[in-house]
Design a protein around this motif. Structure first.
Motif, PDB file in Angstrom:
ATOM      1  N   VAL A   1      89.464  50.716  17.626  1.00 48.06           N
ATOM      2  CA  VAL A   1      90.769  50.075  16.805  1.00 48.06           C
ATOM      3  C   VAL A   1      89.871  49.411  15.663  1.00 48.06           C
ATOM      4  CG1 VAL A   1      92.794  48.016  17.069  1.00 48.06           C
ATOM      5  CG2 VAL A   1      93.122  50.412  18.536  1.00 48.06           C
ATOM      6  N   ALA A   2      89.179  48.423  16.424  1.00 46.10           N
ATOM      7  CA  ALA A   2      87.930  47.054  15.928  1.00 46.10           C
ATOM      8  C   ALA A   2      87.400  47.717  14.740  1.00 46.10           C
ATOM      9  CB  ALA A   2      87.504  46.894  16.235  1.00 46.10           C
ATOM     10  N   ARG A   3      87.097  49.199  14.449  1.00 48.79           N
ATOM     11  CA  ARG A   3      86.435  49.596  13.683  1.00 48.79           C
ATOM     12  C   ARG A   3      86.780  49.782  12.533  1.00 48.79           C
ATOM     13  NH1 ARG A   3      81.654  53.824  14.644  1.00 48.79           N
ATOM     14  NH2 ARG A   3      81.550  54.371  12.476  1.00 48.79           N
ATOM     15  N   LYS A   4      88.304  50.876  12.699  1.00 47.24           N
ATOM     16  CA  LYS A   4      90.017  50.683  12.178  1.00 47.24           C
ATOM     17  C   LYS A   4      89.421  49.889  10.930  1.00 47.24           C
ATOM     18  CE  LYS A   4      91.448  54.965  14.324  1.00 47.24           C
ATOM     19  NZ  LYS A   4      92.566  55.517  14.501  1.00 47.24           N
ATOM     20  N   ASN A   5      89.925  48.061  11.634  1.00 46.66           N
ATOM     21  CA  ASN A   5      89.599  47.124  11.040  1.00 46.66           C
ATOM     22  C   ASN A   5      89.085  45.906  10.182  1.00 46.66           C
ATOM     23  OD1 ASN A   5      92.779  47.419  11.647  1.00 46.66           O
ATOM     24  ND2 ASN A   5      92.627  47.855  13.182  1.00 46.66           N
ATOM     25  N   CYS A   6      88.044  46.988  10.815  1.00 47.56           N
ATOM     26  CA  CYS A   6      86.546  45.745  10.049  1.00 47.56           C
ATOM     27  C   CYS A   6      85.853  46.323   8.779  1.00 47.56           C
ATOM     28  CB  CYS A   6      85.633  46.292  10.742  1.00 47.56           C
ATOM     29  SG  CYS A   6      83.827  44.815  10.369  1.00 47.56           S
ATOM     30  N   SER A   7      86.789  45.309   7.751  1.00 57.24           N
ATOM     31  CA  SER A   7      85.586  45.487   6.418  1.00 57.24           C
ATOM     32  C   SER A   7      84.716  46.805   6.076  1.00 57.24           C
ATOM     33  CB  SER A   7      86.302  44.537   5.102  1.00 57.24           C
ATOM     34  OG  SER A   7      85.926  43.809   5.896  1.00 57.24           O
ATOM     35  N   MET A   8      83.426  46.104   6.129  1.00 52.91           N
ATOM     36  CA  MET A   8      82.598  45.940   6.303  1.00 52.91           C
ATOM     37  C   MET A   8      82.304  47.622   6.967  1.00 52.91           C
ATOM     38  SD  MET A   8      81.560  43.630   4.895  1.00 52.91           S
ATOM     39  CE  MET A   8      82.158  44.260   3.901  1.00 52.91           C
ATOM     40  N   VAL A   9      82.257  48.235   7.589  1.00 55.42           N
ATOM     41  CA  VAL A   9      82.575  49.003   8.205  1.00 55.42           C
ATOM     42  C   VAL A   9      83.524  49.840   7.706  1.00 55.42           C
ATOM     43  CG1 VAL A   9      82.820  51.279  10.257  1.00 55.42           C
ATOM     44  CG2 VAL A   9      81.910  48.717  10.807  1.00 55.42           C
ATOM     45  N   ARG A  10      84.347  49.958   7.518  1.00 58.32           N
ATOM     46  CA  ARG A  10      85.335  50.512   5.786  1.00 58.32           C
ATOM     47  C   ARG A  10      84.337  51.354   4.536  1.00 58.32           C
ATOM     48  NH1 ARG A  10      90.545  52.149   7.782  1.00 58.32           N
ATOM     49  NH2 ARG A  10      89.985  53.333   6.502  1.00 58.32           N
ATOM     50  N   SER A  11      83.962  50.086   4.569  1.00 59.63           N
ATOM     51  CA  SER A  11      83.358  50.315   3.366  1.00 59.63           C
ATOM     52  C   SER A  11      82.004  50.905   3.362  1.00 59.63           C
ATOM     53  CB  SER A  11      83.068  48.743   2.680  1.00 59.63           C
ATOM     54  OG  SER A  11      83.945  47.882   2.585  1.00 59.63           O
ATOM     55  N   VAL A  12      81.090  51.534   4.340  1.00 58.80           N
ATOM     56  CA  VAL A  12      79.933  51.900   4.725  1.00 58.80           C
ATOM     57  C   VAL A  12      80.503  53.740   4.957  1.00 58.80           C
ATOM     58  CG1 VAL A  12      78.291  49.960   4.170  1.00 58.80           C
ATOM     59  CG2 VAL A  12      79.018  50.863   6.337  1.00 58.80           C
ATOM     60  N   GLU A  13      81.179  53.377   5.546  1.00 55.72           N
ATOM     61  CA  GLU A  13      81.660  54.765   6.443  1.00 55.72           C
ATOM     62  C   GLU A  13      81.069  56.032   5.674  1.00 55.72           C
ATOM     63  OE1 GLU A  13      85.905  54.277   7.954  1.00 55.72           O
ATOM     64  OE2 GLU A  13      86.476  54.702   6.375  1.00 55.72           O
ATOM     65  N   ASP A  14      81.282  56.606   4.889  1.00 55.24           N
ATOM     66  CA  ASP A  14      81.387  57.497   4.029  1.00 55.24           C
ATOM     67  C   ASP A  14      79.747  57.902   3.659  1.00 55.24           C
ATOM     68  OD1 ASP A  14      83.085  58.565   4.147  1.00 55.24           O
ATOM     69  OD2 ASP A  14      84.209  57.527   2.415  1.00 55.24           O
ATOM     70  N   SER A  15      78.974  57.025   4.208  1.00 59.55           N
ATOM     71  CA  SER A  15      77.302  57.258   3.565  1.00 59.55           C
ATOM     72  C   SER A  15      76.685  56.535   4.113  1.00 59.55           C
ATOM     73  CB  SER A  15      77.196  56.057   2.232  1.00 59.55           C
ATOM     74  OG  SER A  15      77.548  54.789   2.489  1.00 59.55           O
ATOM     75  N   ILE A  16      77.058  55.883   6.358  1.00 54.25           N
ATOM     76  CA  ILE A  16      76.375  55.202   6.729  1.00 54.25           C
ATOM     77  C   ILE A  16      76.279  55.737   7.948  1.00 54.25           C
ATOM     78  CG2 ILE A  16      74.582  53.590   7.950  1.00 54.25           C
ATOM     79  CD1 ILE A  16      75.404  51.473   5.617  1.00 54.25           C
ATOM     80  N   GLU A  17      76.019  56.528   8.643  1.00 54.70           N
ATOM     81  CA  GLU A  17      76.135  57.195  10.054  1.00 54.70           C
ATOM     82  C   GLU A  17      76.416  55.607  11.135  1.00 54.70           C
ATOM     83  OE1 GLU A  17      75.448  59.863  13.886  1.00 54.70           O
ATOM     84  OE2 GLU A  17      74.519  60.081  12.546  1.00 54.70           O
ATOM     85  N   ILE A  18      77.241  55.358  11.464  1.00 51.38           N
ATOM     86  CA  ILE A  18      77.152  53.810  12.533  1.00 51.38           C
ATOM     87  C   ILE A  18      78.128  54.237  14.009  1.00 51.38           C
ATOM     88  CG2 ILE A  18      78.063  51.707  12.532  1.00 51.38           C
ATOM     89  CD1 ILE A  18      78.774  51.116  10.152  1.00 51.38           C
ATOM     90  N   VAL A  19      77.770  54.671  14.988  1.00 50.28           N
ATOM     91  CA  VAL A  19      77.672  54.758  16.744  1.00 50.28           C
ATOM     92  C   VAL A  19      77.653  53.244  17.156  1.00 50.28           C
ATOM     93  CG1 VAL A  19      76.261  55.368  18.432  1.00 50.28           C
ATOM     94  CG2 VAL A  19      76.190  56.548  15.542  1.00 50.28           C
ATOM     95  N   ASP A  20      78.776  53.368  18.024  1.00 52.00           N
ATOM     96  CA  ASP A  20      78.945  51.945  19.157  1.00 52.00           C
ATOM     97  C   ASP A  20      78.909  52.778  20.022  1.00 52.00           C
ATOM     98  OD1 ASP A  20      79.988  50.164  16.397  1.00 52.00           O
ATOM     99  OD2 ASP A  20      81.582  51.956  17.166  1.00 52.00           O
ATOM    100  N   LYS A  21      77.799  51.445  20.722  1.00 51.68           N
ATOM    101  CA  LYS A  21      78.501  51.776  22.947  1.00 51.68           C
ATOM    102  C   LYS A  21      78.675  50.488  22.681  1.00 51.68           C
ATOM    103  CE  LYS A  21      73.971  55.079  21.923  1.00 51.68           C
ATOM    104  NZ  LYS A  21      72.602  54.986  22.543  1.00 51.68           N
TER     105      LYS A  21
END
Length: 130
Positions: free
Chosen positions: A102-122
């Protein structure tokens, strides 16, 4: 935001203070460091707010970021692995992962780069005894 040229990079003054930016760490923060810090801290801030609203007992949170860059393409950031190290009592891993999603869906920085940088959460949990 205004950026001013200096000998080894740029400088900007913000409400919180002055920010020095340079491709050389001796003279300021490197641009990729600022980008990774923005992504990690935005994710962490939104995640923290969600956990607080749910009254999940988190005593401490650290975020480790591992970065993969592609030297053949201007050293661009290709992947960021964010490991959230969470200390608390009676922590439920499934619930934490759902909240992080849910946090990922609401983080503007993640949303801004989600189509160009792969982000993996652990998530790593450190259970504290009461």
């Amino acid at each position: 935001m205004k950026l001013h040229l200096k000998e080894h990079g740029f400088r900007t003054k913000l409400d919180f203070g002055q920010l020095e930016i340079s491709g050389d760490e001796e003279f300021g923060f490197r641009p990729y460091q600022l980008m990774v810090a923005s992504i990690a801290s935005c994710s962490g801030s939104v995640f923290r707010k969600i956990l607080q609203k749910q009254r999940i007992d988190v005593q401490d949170m650290q975020i480790n970021a591992e970065i993969e860059r592609n030297k053949a393409e201007a050293n661009r950031i290709e992947k960021i692995v964010l490991t959230f190290i969470i200390k608390g009592s009676r922590l439920d891993a499934d619930k934490l992962y759902k909240n992080l999603h849910v946090a990922r869906k609401n983080c503007s920085m993640v949303r801004s780069v989600e189509d160009s940088i792969e982000i993996v959460d652990k998530i790593e949990i450190i259970e504290l005894s009461r």
